[in-house]
Design a protein around this motif. Structure first.
Motif, PDB file in Angstrom:
ATOM      1  N   GLY A   1       2.472  26.363   3.517  1.00 26.97           N
ATOM      2  CA  GLY A   1       3.771  25.702   3.403  1.00 26.97           C
ATOM      3  C   GLY A   1       4.864  26.409   4.185  1.00 26.97           C
ATOM      4  N   HIS A   2       4.868  27.742   4.176  1.00 22.75           N
ATOM      5  CA  HIS A   2       5.891  28.484   4.909  1.00 22.75           C
ATOM      6  C   HIS A   2       5.720  28.303   6.420  1.00 22.75           C
ATOM      7  CE1 HIS A   2       6.540  30.240   1.001  1.00 22.75           C
ATOM      8  NE2 HIS A   2       7.552  30.943   1.447  1.00 22.75           N
ATOM      9  N   LEU A   3       4.478  28.273   6.866  1.00 21.00           N
ATOM     10  CA  LEU A   3       4.250  28.064   8.301  1.00 21.00           C
ATOM     11  C   LEU A   3       4.717  26.682   8.737  1.00 21.00           C
ATOM     12  CD1 LEU A   3       0.780  29.651   9.173  1.00 21.00           C
ATOM     13  CD2 LEU A   3       3.033  30.340   9.973  1.00 21.00           C
ATOM     14  N   LEU A   4       4.453  25.673   7.919  1.00 16.65           N
ATOM     15  CA  LEU A   4       4.881  24.319   8.268  1.00 16.65           C
ATOM     16  C   LEU A   4       6.403  24.217   8.305  1.00 16.65           C
ATOM     17  CD1 LEU A   4       3.907  21.522   8.945  1.00 16.65           C
ATOM     18  CD2 LEU A   4       3.794  20.985   6.516  1.00 16.65           C
ATOM     19  N   LEU A   5       7.068  24.842   7.345  1.00 16.73           N
ATOM     20  CA  LEU A   5       8.530  24.856   7.360  1.00 16.73           C
ATOM     21  C   LEU A   5       9.065  25.571   8.596  1.00 16.73           C
ATOM     22  CD1 LEU A   5       9.267  25.671   3.603  1.00 16.73           C
ATOM     23  CD2 LEU A   5       9.929  23.584   4.804  1.00 16.73           C
TER      24      LEU A   5
ATOM     25  N   LEU B   1      12.312  17.327   1.832  1.00 11.83           N
ATOM     26  CA  LEU B   1      11.157  16.827   1.072  1.00 11.83           C
ATOM     27  C   LEU B   1      10.030  17.855   1.037  1.00 11.83           C
ATOM     28  CD1 LEU B   1      11.031  13.127   2.351  1.00 11.83           C
ATOM     29  CD2 LEU B   1      11.924  13.965   0.174  1.00 11.83           C
ATOM     30  N   LEU B   2       9.828  18.541   2.160  1.00 10.48           N
ATOM     31  CA  LEU B   2       8.789  19.570   2.203  1.00 10.48           C
ATOM     32  C   LEU B   2       9.137  20.753   1.317  1.00 10.48           C
ATOM     33  CD1 LEU B   2       6.102  20.351   3.479  1.00 10.48           C
ATOM     34  CD2 LEU B   2       7.354  21.342   5.392  1.00 10.48           C
ATOM     35  N   LEU B   3      10.432  21.060   1.231  1.00  7.11           N
ATOM     36  CA  LEU B   3      10.864  22.149   0.352  1.00  7.11           C
ATOM     37  C   LEU B   3      10.648  21.787  -1.115  1.00  7.11           C
ATOM     38  CD1 LEU B   3      12.155  24.960   0.574  1.00  7.11           C
ATOM     39  CD2 LEU B   3      14.387  23.871   0.292  1.00  7.11           C
ATOM     40  N   ILE B   4      10.870  20.514  -1.456  1.00  6.10           N
ATOM     41  CA  ILE B   4      10.589  20.061  -2.825  1.00  6.10           C
ATOM     42  C   ILE B   4       9.095  20.157  -3.116  1.00  6.10           C
ATOM     43  CG2 ILE B   4      10.662  18.071  -4.374  1.00  6.10           C
ATOM     44  CD1 ILE B   4      13.190  17.165  -2.912  1.00  6.10           C
ATOM     45  N   LEU B   5       8.278  19.780  -2.116  1.00  5.95           N
ATOM     46  CA  LEU B   5       6.832  19.891  -2.273  1.00  5.95           C
ATOM     47  C   LEU B   5       6.408  21.347  -2.457  1.00  5.95           C
ATOM     48  CD1 LEU B   5       3.970  18.668  -2.193  1.00  5.95           C
ATOM     49  CD2 LEU B   5       4.052  18.872   0.300  1.00  5.95           C
TER      50      LEU B   5
ATOM     51  N   ILE C   1       7.725  36.077   9.771  1.00  5.20           N
ATOM     52  CA  ILE C   1       8.217  35.894   8.405  1.00  5.20           C
ATOM     53  C   ILE C   1       7.262  36.507   7.389  1.00  5.20           C
ATOM     54  CG2 ILE C   1       9.502  33.806   8.937  1.00  5.20           C
ATOM     55  CD1 ILE C   1       7.187  32.183   7.848  1.00  5.20           C
ATOM     56  N   PHE C   2       6.019  36.781   7.804  1.00  7.26           N
ATOM     57  CA  PHE C   2       5.053  37.397   6.904  1.00  7.26           C
ATOM     58  C   PHE C   2       4.862  38.879   7.193  1.00  7.26           C
ATOM     59  CE2 PHE C   2       3.733  32.958   7.593  1.00  7.26           C
ATOM     60  CZ  PHE C   2       3.941  32.467   6.307  1.00  7.26           C
TER      61      PHE C   2
END
Length: 223
Positions: free
Chosen positions: A167-171, A195-199, A7-8
């Motif tokens: 954050g992108h890796l965690l998602l 919730l993670l997307l809101i964060l 994704i990167f």
């Protein structure tokens, strides 16, 4: 691991032309909308946000350099658009790459250093030794202040890129576990992803604000 970090990957291209980095300019497509459309709640909210940022930056910059607030507002706008566009599916997140973040921080830092050392040399030398420093510690303070000054563009770039990547890796990690989960656990995962997307949306705004504010503080130190 290659699939995880795909994704990167900025190498996707059409006819040998890299198109991923074009996502950096997608924010420009939203600008004409504010000129021909009737005022809406979103446009009024954005105008209010720009006005608040202008007052915030004006308090940090000397009155003789008030016009520079628009520079930092534009910098904030560019970063926040890139951060939010990166949260959309299949949109390349340019702000998660050091090539993008260093391109923002390094020219700004070099310009400030050249302006400060050419026009305010005595002040720049005096800034290397804080007031009240004992004579025995002055050589060490000069070394410490010089190192902290040199690494400023790197810290700005790494802070922004690392927060976007984390954050992108965690998602991505949580999303890849979805097909192997049962329906009950999958529902919990979906709620956690939301919730993670809101964060991440909050992080996108906060990191843009931090980048712009620190750049403003660095500007105020050369006067």
């Amino acid at each position: 691991m290659m699939n995880l970090f795909s994704i990167f990957e900025p190498s996707s291209s059409i006819f040998n032309l890299s198109i991923n980095w074009m996502s950096t300019l997608l924010g420009l497509l939203f600008l004409p909308y504010f000129y021909w459309s009737s005022p809406s709640r979103w446009s009024l909210l954005w105008s209010k946000l720009i006005f608040i940022l202008h007052k915030e930056f004006k308090a940090l910059i000397q009155p003789s350099h008030m016009g520079t607030t628009m520079l930092f507002i534009s910098l904030f706008t560019l970063i926040v658009f890139n951060n939010f566009l990166g949260l959309l599916p299949y949109v390349f997140t340019s702000s998660s790459h050091m090539a993008m973040t260093l391109s923002l921080s390094m020219p700004l830092w070099v310009t400030l250093m050249l302006f400060g050392w050419i026009n305010h040399s005595k002040h720049m030398f005096a800034h290397l030794v804080p007031s009240g420093t004992p004579g025995a510690l002055m050589p060490f303070m000069v070394l410490i202040e010089t190192i902290s000054n040199v690494i400023r563009p790197g810290t700005l770039a790494i802070r922004l890129a690392a927060n976007m990547i984390a954050g992108h890796l965690l998602l991505t990690l949580l999303g890849n576990t979805g097909p192997s989960l049962s329906m009950s656990i999958l529902s919990i995962l979906i709620v956690g992803q939301i919730l993670l997307l809101i964060l991440e949306s909050a992080v996108a705004i906060i990191q843009s604000y931090v980048f712009a504010v620190l750049s403003t503080l660095y500007t105020s130190e050369i006067n």
